[in-house]
Write a protein that holds these residues in place. Structure first.
Motif, PDB file in Angstrom:
ATOM      1  N   SER A 138       0.835  -1.209   0.000  1.00 12.90           N
ATOM      2  CA  SER A 138       0.000   0.000   0.000  1.00 12.90           C
ATOM      3  C   SER A 138       0.866   1.254   0.000  1.00 12.90           C
ATOM      4  CB  SER A 138      -0.956  -0.003   1.194  1.00 12.90           C
ATOM      5  OG  SER A 138      -0.247   0.071   2.407  1.00 12.90           O
ATOM      6  N   ARG A 139       1.983   1.263   0.719  1.00 14.39           N
ATOM      7  CA  ARG A 139       2.899   2.420   0.705  1.00 14.39           C
ATOM      8  C   ARG A 139       3.496   2.598  -0.687  1.00 14.39           C
ATOM      9  NH1 ARG A 139       0.977   5.556   3.649  1.00 14.39           N
ATOM     10  NH2 ARG A 139      -0.382   4.078   4.560  1.00 14.39           N
ATOM     11  N   LEU A 140       3.844   1.498  -1.330  1.00 10.78           N
ATOM     12  CA  LEU A 140       4.412   1.563  -2.676  1.00 10.78           C
ATOM     13  C   LEU A 140       3.400   2.149  -3.659  1.00 10.78           C
ATOM     14  CD1 LEU A 140       6.798   0.726  -4.572  1.00 10.78           C
ATOM     15  CD2 LEU A 140       5.525  -1.390  -4.941  1.00 10.78           C
ATOM     16  N   LEU A 141       2.160   1.716  -3.562  1.00  8.26           N
ATOM     17  CA  LEU A 141       1.126   2.232  -4.464  1.00  8.26           C
ATOM     18  C   LEU A 141       0.811   3.698  -4.189  1.00  8.26           C
ATOM     19  CD1 LEU A 141      -1.292  -0.817  -4.578  1.00  8.26           C
ATOM     20  CD2 LEU A 141       0.257  -0.034  -6.357  1.00  8.26           C
ATOM     21  N   LEU A 142       0.847   4.112  -2.937  1.00  8.83           N
ATOM     22  CA  LEU A 142       0.566   5.511  -2.612  1.00  8.83           C
ATOM     23  C   LEU A 142       1.686   6.437  -3.062  1.00  8.83           C
ATOM     24  CD1 LEU A 142      -1.056   5.203   0.910  1.00  8.83           C
ATOM     25  CD2 LEU A 142      -2.149   5.901  -1.221  1.00  8.83           C
ATOM     26  N   ARG A 143       2.916   5.933  -3.137  1.00 12.76           N
ATOM     27  CA  ARG A 143       4.038   6.768  -3.574  1.00 12.76           C
ATOM     28  C   ARG A 143       4.153   6.840  -5.084  1.00 12.76           C
ATOM     29  NH1 ARG A 143       7.178   4.253   0.611  1.00 12.76           N
ATOM     30  NH2 ARG A 143       7.952   2.862  -0.990  1.00 12.76           N
ATOM     31  N   ASP A 144       3.409   6.039  -5.810  1.00 10.06           N
ATOM     32  CA  ASP A 144       3.494   6.026  -7.265  1.00 10.06           C
ATOM     33  C   ASP A 144       2.945   7.328  -7.826  1.00 10.06           C
ATOM     34  OD1 ASP A 144       3.810   5.241  -9.875  1.00 10.06           O
ATOM     35  OD2 ASP A 144       1.876   4.203  -9.947  1.00 10.06           O
ATOM     36  N   ARG A 145       3.800   8.105  -8.434  1.00  9.83           N
ATOM     37  CA  ARG A 145       3.399   9.398  -8.985  1.00  9.83           C
ATOM     38  C   ARG A 145       3.557   9.424 -10.500  1.00  9.83           C
ATOM     39  NH1 ARG A 145       0.704  10.510  -4.856  1.00  9.83           N
ATOM     40  NH2 ARG A 145       1.773  11.250  -3.031  1.00  9.83           N
ATOM     41  N   SER A 146       3.481   8.267 -11.143  1.00 11.05           N
ATOM     42  CA  SER A 146       3.690   8.218 -12.586  1.00 11.05           C
ATOM     43  C   SER A 146       2.510   8.793 -13.355  1.00 11.05           C
ATOM     44  CB  SER A 146       3.952   6.787 -13.032  1.00 11.05           C
ATOM     45  OG  SER A 146       2.840   5.988 -12.740  1.00 11.05           O
ATOM     46  N   GLY A 147       1.335   8.761 -12.806  1.00 15.12           N
ATOM     47  CA  GLY A 147       0.150   9.275 -13.491  1.00 15.12           C
ATOM     48  C   GLY A 147      -0.098  10.720 -13.147  1.00 15.12           C
ATOM     49  N   VAL A 148       0.729  11.625 -13.650  1.00 17.98           N
ATOM     50  CA  VAL A 148       0.593  13.040 -13.349  1.00 17.98           C
ATOM     51  C   VAL A 148      -0.588  13.611 -14.125  1.00 17.98           C
ATOM     52  CG1 VAL A 148       1.748  15.265 -13.434  1.00 17.98           C
ATOM     53  CG2 VAL A 148       3.057  13.217 -12.948  1.00 17.98           C
ATOM     54  N   ALA A 149      -1.445  14.328 -13.442  1.00 19.28           N
ATOM     55  CA  ALA A 149      -2.605  14.940 -14.085  1.00 19.28           C
ATOM     56  C   ALA A 149      -2.161  16.116 -14.949  1.00 19.28           C
ATOM     57  CB  ALA A 149      -3.581  15.426 -13.013  1.00 19.28           C
ATOM     58  N   PRO A 150      -2.800  16.293 -16.102  1.00 20.93           N
ATOM     59  CA  PRO A 150      -2.433  17.423 -16.957  1.00 20.93           C
ATOM     60  C   PRO A 150      -2.799  18.747 -16.290  1.00 20.93           C
ATOM     61  CG  PRO A 150      -4.330  16.259 -17.854  1.00 20.93           C
ATOM     62  CD  PRO A 150      -3.848  15.478 -16.681  1.00 20.93           C
ATOM     63  N   ARG A 151      -1.979  19.759 -16.548  1.00 30.09           N
ATOM     64  CA  ARG A 151      -2.214  21.093 -15.998  1.00 30.09           C
ATOM     65  C   ARG A 151      -2.592  22.043 -17.127  1.00 30.09           C
ATOM     66  NH1 ARG A 151       3.617  21.439 -13.677  1.00 30.09           N
ATOM     67  NH2 ARG A 151       3.750  21.314 -15.907  1.00 30.09           N
ATOM     68  N   ASP A 152      -3.115  23.182 -16.751  1.00 26.71           N
ATOM     69  CA  ASP A 152      -3.493  24.174 -17.752  1.00 26.71           C
ATOM     70  C   ASP A 152      -2.288  24.664 -18.539  1.00 26.71           C
ATOM     71  OD1 ASP A 152      -6.115  23.980 -16.912  1.00 26.71           O
ATOM     72  OD2 ASP A 152      -5.918  25.618 -15.473  1.00 26.71           O
ATOM     73  N   GLU A 153      -1.139  24.761 -17.894  1.00 28.44           N
ATOM     74  CA  GLU A 153       0.073  25.247 -18.566  1.00 28.44           C
ATOM     75  C   GLU A 153       0.545  24.287 -19.660  1.00 28.44           C
ATOM     76  OE1 GLU A 153       0.354  24.714 -14.981  1.00 28.44           O
ATOM     77  OE2 GLU A 153      -0.680  26.625 -14.746  1.00 28.44           O
ATOM     78  N   ASP A 154       0.117  23.039 -19.603  1.00 26.50           N
ATOM     79  CA  ASP A 154       0.515  22.069 -20.609  1.00 26.50           C
ATOM     80  C   ASP A 154      -0.071  22.376 -21.986  1.00 26.50           C
ATOM     81  OD1 ASP A 154       1.912  20.730 -18.653  1.00 26.50           O
ATOM     82  OD2 ASP A 154       0.321  19.264 -18.285  1.00 26.50           O
ATOM     83  N   LEU A 155      -1.102  23.214 -22.035  1.00 22.67           N
ATOM     84  CA  LEU A 155      -1.712  23.578 -23.310  1.00 22.67           C
ATOM     85  C   LEU A 155      -0.869  24.566 -24.103  1.00 22.67           C
ATOM     86  CD1 LEU A 155      -5.443  23.993 -22.258  1.00 22.67           C
ATOM     87  CD2 LEU A 155      -4.463  22.216 -23.696  1.00 22.67           C
ATOM     88  N   VAL A 156      -0.018  25.322 -23.423  1.00 24.87           N
ATOM     89  CA  VAL A 156       0.780  26.339 -24.102  1.00 24.87           C
ATOM     90  C   VAL A 156       1.681  25.667 -25.132  1.00 24.87           C
ATOM     91  CG1 VAL A 156       2.505  28.154 -23.813  1.00 24.87           C
ATOM     92  CG2 VAL A 156       0.695  27.878 -22.115  1.00 24.87           C
ATOM     93  N   GLY A 157       1.615  26.159 -26.379  1.00 25.93           N
ATOM     94  CA  GLY A 157       2.422  25.606 -27.450  1.00 25.93           C
ATOM     95  C   GLY A 157       1.721  24.542 -28.272  1.00 25.93           C
ATOM     96  N   THR A 158       0.510  24.172 -27.909  1.00 24.65           N
ATOM     97  CA  THR A 158      -0.227  23.178 -28.688  1.00 24.65           C
ATOM     98  C   THR A 158      -1.040  23.880 -29.774  1.00 24.65           C
ATOM     99  OG1 THR A 158      -2.116  23.218 -27.194  1.00 24.65           O
ATOM    100  CG2 THR A 158      -0.411  21.588 -26.741  1.00 24.65           C
ATOM    101  N   SER A 159      -1.375  23.121 -30.784  1.00 28.38           N
ATOM    102  CA  SER A 159      -2.186  23.691 -31.858  1.00 28.38           C
ATOM    103  C   SER A 159      -3.622  23.220 -31.719  1.00 28.38           C
ATOM    104  CB  SER A 159      -1.626  23.294 -33.223  1.00 28.38           C
ATOM    105  OG  SER A 159      -1.747  21.901 -33.398  1.00 28.38           O
ATOM    106  N   GLY A 160      -4.503  23.950 -32.352  1.00 28.05           N
ATOM    107  CA  GLY A 160      -5.912  23.608 -32.336  1.00 28.05           C
ATOM    108  C   GLY A 160      -6.609  24.270 -33.502  1.00 28.05           C
ATOM    109  N   PHE A 161      -7.916  24.114 -33.560  1.00 31.26           N
ATOM    110  CA  PHE A 161      -8.710  24.698 -34.634  1.00 31.26           C
ATOM    111  C   PHE A 161      -9.834  25.521 -34.040  1.00 31.26           C
ATOM    112  CE2 PHE A 161      -6.664  21.057 -36.541  1.00 31.26           C
ATOM    113  CZ  PHE A 161      -6.205  21.594 -37.730  1.00 31.26           C
ATOM    114  N   VAL A 162     -10.163  26.599 -34.709  1.00 28.81           N
ATOM    115  CA  VAL A 162     -11.231  27.486 -34.257  1.00 28.81           C
ATOM    116  C   VAL A 162     -12.570  26.830 -34.580  1.00 28.81           C
ATOM    117  CG1 VAL A 162     -12.269  29.753 -34.512  1.00 28.81           C
ATOM    118  CG2 VAL A 162      -9.788  29.516 -34.586  1.00 28.81           C
TER     119      VAL A 162
END
Length: 171
Positions: free
Chosen positions: A92-116
């Motif tokens: 359970s300690r090992l599973l609680l320390r697992d931080r591999s699944g980082v949630a996306p943040r708003d700043e991650d959108l900067v530099g991406t492309s999209g369509f209007v």
């Protein structure tokens, strides 16, 4: 032997209940000055369930196969329960320390492309469709110049959670 089998079954039922009520036993000791942090994770429901079920089942197996009495079965079952409880705690300690699944943040959108999706006027908001963590997301968009529907844009910054500033892509 029926007492040990009963303990094993109770442990399995506790393990099933831990899916719903995990953290209840740990929460009982929160705020108690002397005990605060002492039982951090050691009295979680999966750990207690692992101990009780292994004590019961290994005790029943010891009584049934070797013919030892209740004291001998307890002497065999208790260490097996302690090992199982310790393994449940470590897992359970090992599973609680697992931080591999980082949630996306708003700043991650900067530099991406999209369509209007909805045209962006020079003095207001329109809508753009961008990819966030592989999923299409429609956001409000603001631009310094008007941008027509269907145009490709780059995200320059995030204004707030559901709005971005964009600029048209020039090819």
């Amino acid at each position: 032997m029926s007492w040990f089998l009963g303990l094993g079954i109770v442990g399995v039922v506790l393990l099933m209940l831990s899916l719903v009520f995990d953290g209840v036993l740990e929460g009982l000791f929160d705020g108690v000055g002397v005990l605060d942090g002492l039982f951090d994770g050691l009295l979680s429901l999966p750990v207690v369930a692992g101990f009780v079920s292994m004590l019961g089942f290994s005790g029943a197996i010891a009584m049934g196969t070797t013919g030892v009495g209740a004291v001998g079965a307890t002497a065999i079952g208790a260490p097996a329960g302690l090992v199982t409880g310790w393994l449940a705690y470590r897992l359970s300690r090992l599973l609680l320390r697992d931080r591999s699944g980082v949630a996306p943040r708003d700043e991650d959108l900067v530099g991406t492309s999209g369509f209007v999706v909805t045209a962006i006027p020079a003095d207001g908001y329109g809508e753009v469709l961008v990819q966030r963590a592989g999923q299409p997301v429609k956001l409000a968009a603001k631009s310094t110049a008007p941008v027509a529907r269907g145009a490709e844009v780059w995200v320059e910054g995030t204004l707030f959670r559901t709005a971005v500033s964009v600029r048209p892509v020039e090819r």
